[in-house]
Design an enzyme around this catalytic site. Sequence first.
Site, PDB file in Angstrom:
ATOM      1  CG  ASP A 169     -10.872   4.449 -20.181  1.00 18.63           C
ATOM      2  OD1 ASP A 169     -12.002   4.401 -20.703  1.00 18.63           O
ATOM      3  OD2 ASP A 169     -10.423   3.533 -19.472  1.00 18.63           O
ATOM      4  CG  ASP A 206       0.815  -6.145 -24.130  1.00 23.53           C
ATOM      5  OD1 ASP A 206       0.657  -6.865 -23.124  1.00 23.53           O
ATOM      6  OD2 ASP A 206       1.710  -5.297 -24.214  1.00 23.53           O
TER       7      ASP A 206
END
EC number: 2.4.1.12
Length: 1081
Positions: free
Chosen positions: A396, A781
């Site tokens: 990224d 998450d």
Amino acid sequence: MDGDADAVKSGRHGSGQACQICGDGVGTTAEGDVFAACDVCGFPVCRPCYEYERKDGTQACPQCKTKYKRHKGSPAIRGEEGEDTDADDVSDYNYPASGSADQKQKIADRMRSWRMNAGGGGDVGRPKYDSGEIGLTKYDSGEIPRGYIPSVTNSQISGEIPGASPDHHMMSPTGNIGKRAPFPYVNHSPNPSREFSGSIGNVAWKERVDGWKLKQDKGAIPMTNGTSIAPSEGRGVGDIDASTDYNMEDALLNDETRQPLSRKVPLPSSRINPYRMVIVLRLVVLSIFLHYRITNPVRNAYPLWLLSVICEIWFALSWILDQFPKWFPINRETYLDRLALRYDREGEPSQLAAVDIFVSTVDPMKEPPLVTANTVLSILAVDYPVDKVSCYVSDDGAAMLTFDALAETSEFARKWVPFVKKYNIEPRAPEWYFSQKIDYLKDKVHPSFVKDRRAMKREYEEFKVRINGLVAKAQKVPEEGWIMQDGTPWPGNNTRDHPGMIQVFLGHSGGLDTEGNELPRLVYVSREKRPGFQHHKKAGAMNALVRVSAVLTNGQYMLNLDCDHYINNSKALREAMCFLMDPNLGRSVCYVQFPQRFDGIDRNDRYANRNTVFFDINLRGLDGIQGPVYVGTGCVFNRTALYGYEPPIKQKKKGSFLSSLCGGRKKASKSKKKSSDKKKSNKHVDSAVPVFNLEDIEEGVEGAGFDDEKSLLMSQMSLEKRFGQSAAFVASTLMEYGGVPQSATPESLLKEAIHVISCGYEDKTEWGTEIGWIYGSVTEDILTGFKMHARGWRSIYCMPKRPAFKGSAPINLSDRLNQVLRWALGSVEILFSRHCPIWYGYGGRLKFLERFAYINTTIYPLTSIPLLIYCVLPAICLLTGKFIIPEISNFASIWFISLFISIFATGILEMRWSGVGIDEWWRNEQFWVIGGISAHLFAVFQGLLKVLAGIDTNFTVTSKASDEDGDFAELYMFKWTTLLIPPTTILIINLVGVVAGISYAINSGYQSWGPLFGKLFFAFWVIVHLYPFLKGLMGRQNRTPTIVVVWAILLASIFSLLWVRIDPFTTRVTGPDTQTCGINC
């Protein structure tokens, strides 16, 4: 297709099917249809065998183990009389009623599919097709039925992506891809000519059925277990059974392949029952204690008393939210041998599902390339079929350093992978393998092992030098930017404005290892970034990997790993498949979570980095309810669950009161049974929890369809609105078992892969809201797992003896507090969002105690406020001479003592059933206080600023750099941060309070020592919990232990105050007053 339909029709009205238990004909129902005992797999069983199994057997199908439902005309058995059953609706899932034509067709198709698979080995219950049986359906000629949605299922992975040599760097778009042509769809046509072959099943079970039939015909005939009515004398295990023409050994092997791949192992009652009793007793004692505290205020210290009572009530609520989700802890066992027998037999093509593995990295300066390389090497060497494994590395940060390091890693993998597989070494990350301080010759018998190991270690050291050279080169960025080997500028020179990049390093045609074997795919991915687009940090990167992998390989399952978490157990994927590929359990499992284990932590684990209380106690407790929460790494996902689909809906059975606490739901009343299956499904789900069911799509294909291309286009547009404007990706979402179409070319797939990682692809879609990783929190998450559980999926907690994955943890105090701050900030963001588990998803299928756990996961940072107050109260009491508790009687002291005893007993019994050590438990308690009054407190205020004022906080990547200045050098490094201010202040004022309290007691005489002990105990409780923080604050003490320094300062202060009070050099003479008596006195 027409031949198949005719075969089905002839089978539906014929009685030529043989029962696989007794060999008799299956028979027909009262309506003249073929009798189907099990509607899930269609295993042929006749009516008498079905009745026997329901009455005297296990009441489950011999093949898929699904519990039999009562058919029309069947007598009720014990346990069914009081149930709200429907003899017409025999399915355990929400299929249409058995009397409908659709249901009959489904039953016939299942039975036909079973016929084609019987006796063929593993993959029971799934249709198999020859390679030449894949072709286009009759709709290709232009006849498009109403409601037809093109779909692909069971496609084999083909159209391999060619690996590129190091001189082929990447594929990035040079311009607009243009209008994408419709993606070719394929459909399977099963071969009806395959011979039907039966299976003997369980021999002892068959003999019991034979005896039961004779008993029904001739009256009561005694039977003995394991003895046939007509035994064959002298027949051994390997002899042929004349009635079935099957070898007994093959029958036993076939029976072994039908066994479950895993099982729950409940904790011994001698350990769990005392634990539950103490929890109940503690709840009772806590209630009495709070009642006493509320009804007995302290008149001379009313504000202090009120604050303390409010804090204690909050602590009680927090304890309840944390404690009761641990009521049903379980263990699990896996059977890797059964998995191999069913799906991976030696000498046959592997039937194991394909797995796409995701590795995410951002900044190579904080996440060293060597760490990422070790993770990738452990993935490429995993014990799993190489054609079923694909590794995707998300960069990224678009760093050329990461790209070059992966190129070096792919070359070294050609030597490393065959070495580790040849000698079966563990772990398969070279850095950690060569650094092990163990006898590496143990169990090694190959004469060339020592020579090969020495050569491989030299190769790895040379590899490290090359990686270190790349890192050193990257320290100084050229003014004109980085230049690639072919002289072109690196597309990612501007990390915030660059095109999407994909490079396939290894794979089907990407080169072989040194022994000529194929290697797993290795793909570098860097998604497109442009100014003005929201990229959603890690969650956005993971969603880009989901789409890229779906287009290129489309593995049925996905493993998510952080760049510093390597595979420590090469059989980890097989462990997960024991749950995900289990015919009974797998269809409702959204992910398999493994515990996190860490390397490089100091022996005493000063800052509770191992977090064993959470991983070995809390998550095991959740596994007994609806499954553990997703913790961000080491998790194998079911791709279908991430796409926002709901699991198959099981009709709930009436259970006990305790099962209702776990989330059991009452059945619908008889008056509502006749409603459609879709209405039944929607009852379970709140409008805020969108659910997409694959069965809905299949019904659209089978039902009355569209008359023109416009209606078909509208159907495709609805899917593209959900998943995005990519025909290839939409097609991949309809492939239940993964794979890519054979007709797809590598070039077209790469172009489509570049398209799905473009920065505007997710606009006006459901990515990040209902599909994939969910946006809205830095702890994506927790949010992602919560959405799946709210839809009704369950998760599994897998704890193999050898840890599946290992990673690194920050051992420096400041880094550890910043990590905890990020976690707590994410929880606060969820708490103030629409996904807050306190109110989100009611009416759905989230179980009650599972909701408790999610509420605790999001609300725990708020505990920092009462905890901070409670840590300041001891010092205030010592400095003011007041206390938060009034003088107590002997009877009232019993409740105080009982509360402390119950607290310690709960902890001891928790450690007893979980195996967590007392030192780990105590470190967790200490860091709960340290983190609570520092990181959690800052997270609450930062979260409020973000929600109310829109002030965003920057996401900081936790450093994964290893120690280079000696063992645990980073542990003693002092890094100042504002998070250290609150704990330091509390430590100082409590130490000052202790000194002031002792001085006051000395001044006031012995009458003040009694009340002082309670205040001192209170203050020392705070100081002891903050002791690890104090050690970290003082850094390394090479000469004087920290505890000596602390006590020296404390005792010196006390003696100094005593010296001032006593003042021994002043003469004190007792006698008459000279002013009264005068000079002559």
